[in-house]
Motif scaffolding. Structure first.
Motif, short mmCIF file in Angstrom:
data_model
loop_
_atom_site.label_atom_id
_atom_site.label_comp_id
_atom_site.label_asym_id
_atom_site.label_seq_id
_atom_site.Cartn_x
_atom_site.Cartn_y
_atom_site.Cartn_z
N GLY A 1 3.17 -8.04 -0.88
CA GLY A 1 1.96 -7.23 -0.89
C GLY A 1 2.21 -5.76 -0.61
O GLY A 1 3.34 -5.35 -0.29
N GLU A 2 1.17 -4.96 -0.70
CA GLU A 2 1.27 -3.50 -0.65
C GLU A 2 1.73 -2.95 0.69
O GLU A 2 2.29 -1.86 0.77
CB GLU A 2 -0.08 -2.87 -1.01
N GLU A 3 1.52 -3.69 1.77
CA GLU A 3 1.88 -3.19 3.09
C GLU A 3 3.39 -3.08 3.29
O GLU A 3 3.86 -2.30 4.11
CB GLU A 3 1.28 -4.11 4.18
N SER A 7 6.27 -1.59 2.21
CA SER A 7 6.73 -0.51 1.33
C SER A 7 7.74 0.43 1.97
O SER A 7 8.32 1.28 1.30
CB SER A 7 5.52 0.31 0.84
N CYS A 52 10.68 -2.69 3.20
CA CYS A 52 11.02 -3.40 1.96
C CYS A 52 12.50 -3.27 1.63
O CYS A 52 13.07 -4.16 1.00
CB CYS A 52 10.16 -2.90 0.79
N ARG A 68 11.01 -1.87 -4.21
CA ARG A 68 9.56 -1.73 -4.02
C ARG A 68 8.81 -2.79 -4.84
O ARG A 68 7.82 -3.37 -4.38
CB ARG A 68 9.12 -0.32 -4.42
N ARG A 69 9.28 -3.03 -6.04
CA ARG A 69 8.63 -4.01 -6.92
C ARG A 69 8.71 -5.42 -6.34
O ARG A 69 7.72 -6.17 -6.34
CB ARG A 69 9.32 -3.98 -8.29
N LEU A 120 6.33 -5.68 -3.37
CA LEU A 120 4.92 -5.70 -3.80
C LEU A 120 4.54 -7.08 -4.34
O LEU A 120 3.49 -7.64 -3.99
CB LEU A 120 4.70 -4.63 -4.87
#
Length: 402
Positions: free
Chosen positions: A123-125, A127, A183, A115-116, A119
């Motif tokens: 970016g946040e999308e 995930s 991700c 996840r890191r 991100l």
């Protein structure tokens, strides 16, 4: 203080229902209970006791390190951890190692890392995590949600989000699910708790290709399949597919609690100081024992022996089944084997386990339809033959009880 199985019901949380006998001593693949009864161990502490009980090399490592240094905080590093990490990176695809205390913790670290990375790089999308039905990845709330068994994850309130599942070995379903928002994909290269399900080679290669296409990290959970269990040091080595992150535990310490997450230097760089940690992870006592276990297992003769022992197990199990006709097949690889029950005995794996215990054989189940064996990788031939003689008596008892 005198304690018995009844003491369990008085003092322990009832999330387990242990056998009526209480083991007190083990040597190799034999175990003795409080009454002095001897058992053959085909369970291996659920694929943990990779060298059996009280292997002299592990006892020596434990005693030696026990007289030196047990624990340090991760404000410091230590020699056993560094030696073990060096040996693991030299023997695998990995360049970096993170130590934890269990498979669940190793998987938690892997998922957080994935996840890191997503991100910070995309970016946040990005995930979504994809895993597989009947998978098992641990009992923390994150890992148990990623594991594809609702019976383990339901009943504890709202679950972590952006986690989706599809069937193992169904490449079309997986392809429909993965996208540029994915991700990570977490999978066992040989499903354990879900029924000892081997992967189709085309499926594994297809998952790897689709992960590359969508810039998703492929995480192999080798907590049960790793450290020689399949006849390879790690199962990925026999599949011609390399993951981005690999998790290992269970057999890694030969019975001493330790887990590890392995990955590349580039991926590891996203876990900067302070982003993740473990109080006990990488402690010198656990790493010293694991280093010795790793040395013993990572040997061509030992690994070759796993394949030879698998062949003997299969031959003798086929002989048993030719007499009693209770299995449809023997699944798995190396010394992670599952006897899948046929329709006549569907749902009764625990009956076979209980009958085996009565015959002084320790074994496992993998769901309600599979009897599982995960013995020591160096179990002697005579113990395999004796254990399966006891198993045959257990099978006869179930069949004749009808």
């Amino acid at each position: 203080m005198n304690v018995t199985r009844a003491t369990f019901d008085e003092v322990m949380v009832p999330n387990y229902n242990p056998a009526s006998m209480v083991p007190v001593r083990g040597v190799g693949s034999r175990v003795w209970d409080q009454d002095g009864a001897e058992y053959v161990d085909f369970a291996g502490g659920i694929a943990v006791n990779v060298l059996g009980h009280c292997h002299p090399a592990l006892v020596e490592a434990l005693q030696d390190q026990g007289n030196k240094l047990w624990h340090l905080s991760n404000v410091y590093t230590n020699e056993p951890a560094l030696r073990l990490a060096k040996k693991m990176t030299e023997a695998t695809f990995a360049e970096r190692v993170y130590f934890a205390n269990s498979g669940a913790e190793a998987n938690e670290a892997a998922l957080k890392l994935a996840r890191r990375v997503a991100l910070e790089k995309y970016g946040e999308e990005k995930s979504q995590i994809i895993a597989f039905n009947k998978g098992f990845h641990g009992r923390t709330f994150f890992t148990v949600t990623v594991g594809g068994q609702a019976a383990y994850s339901d009943g504890f309130g709202p679950k972590p989000g952006a986690i989706d599942h599809c069937d193992y070995n169904d490449l079309a379903a997986f392809e429909a699910l993965i996208s540029d928002k994915t991700c990570a994909v977490m999978m066992e290269p040989l499903q354990g708790e879900g029924g000892i399900i081997s992967p189709d080679p085309a499926f594994v290669k297809g998952v790897r290709e689709l992960c590359d296409k969508h810039n998703a990290l492929l995480i192999f959970d080798e907590v049960q399949s790793g450290v020689g269990r399949t006849g390879h040091l790690y199962a990925y080595m026999g599949l011609d597919v390399t993951p981005d992150i690999l998790t290992t535990a269970k057999a890694l310490g030969g019975g001493f609690p330790i887990g590890a997450m392995l990955t590349t230097a580039d991926i590891a760089s996203h876990l900067k100081p302070g982003t993740h940690g473990s109080t006990y992870g990488g402690n010198p006592l656990a790493c010293a024992v694991a280093e010795r276990a790793f040395d013993v297992v990572n040997d061509a003769a030992v690994l070759r022996g796993v394949t030879d022992k698998e062949k003997l197990f299969r031959e003798l199990l086929d002989e048993i089944n030719s007499k009693y006709n209770v299995f449809t097949e023997v699944r798995g690889k190396g010394l992670l084997l599952g006897c899948a029950l046929n329709e006549e005995y569907a749902g009764r794996s625990r009956d076979f386990l209980n009958a085996a215990t009565n015959e002084k054989l320790m074994c496992l189940v993998a769901g309600v339809n599979v009897v599982r064996f995960a013995p020591s990788l160096i179990i002697p031939e005579q113990d395999i033959r004796e254990g399966l003689a006891r198993f045959e008596r257990a099978v006869a008892a179930v069949v004749n009880a009808k």
